[in-house]
Design a protein around this motif. Sequence first.
Motif, mmCIF file in Angstrom:
data_model
loop_
_atom_site.group_PDB
_atom_site.id
_atom_site.type_symbol
_atom_site.label_atom_id
_atom_site.label_comp_id
_atom_site.label_asym_id
_atom_site.label_seq_id
_atom_site.Cartn_x
_atom_site.Cartn_y
_atom_site.Cartn_z
ATOM 1 N N ARG A 163 7.656 5.879 -0.489
ATOM 2 C CA ARG A 163 7.436 6.537 -1.793
ATOM 3 C C ARG A 163 6.041 7.131 -1.958
ATOM 4 N NH1 ARG A 163 10.014 3.752 -5.203
ATOM 5 N NH2 ARG A 163 10.652 2.093 -3.859
ATOM 6 N N THR A 164 5.042 6.572 -1.344
ATOM 7 C CA THR A 164 3.682 7.113 -1.497
ATOM 8 C C THR A 164 3.499 8.416 -0.721
ATOM 9 O OG1 THR A 164 2.838 5.791 0.347
ATOM 10 C CG2 THR A 164 2.671 4.827 -1.866
ATOM 11 N N GLU A 165 4.444 8.740 0.137
ATOM 12 C CA GLU A 165 4.336 9.946 0.950
ATOM 13 C C GLU A 165 5.174 11.117 0.430
ATOM 14 O OE1 GLU A 165 3.401 8.566 5.302
ATOM 15 O OE2 GLU A 165 5.138 7.514 4.490
ATOM 16 N N TYR B 67 4.350 14.946 1.059
ATOM 17 C CA TYR B 67 3.450 15.079 2.206
ATOM 18 C C TYR B 67 3.764 16.337 3.017
ATOM 19 C CZ TYR B 67 1.161 14.059 6.637
ATOM 20 O OH TYR B 67 0.399 14.146 7.773
#
Length: 88
Positions: free
Chosen positions: A19-21, A24
């Motif tokens: 989820r943090t990517e 990207y």
Amino acid sequence: MSKKKTAVVVCPGRGSYNRTELGYLKRIAGNSVWLSQFDAVREQLGLTTVSTLDQATVFNSREHLKAYNAAALIYSCGLAQRFCGHTS
């Protein structure tokens, strides 16, 4: 003793997409020809494009972590790091 041969395959790489990517690929390789081609192949196969997965507003574990989606995301992020000159 068994006559069966064993092999070890080592595949260094990114390892994951989570989820943090989200976003990207768009930030790093959004206008790449290779990403457009990769998306086109997935679209022809009836699969969600990696660009669509990457640009989702919310990380959906059921969708993003399916093996055929996760593998495509990880692979395309690795390509982005290699060909777009980004290292993180």
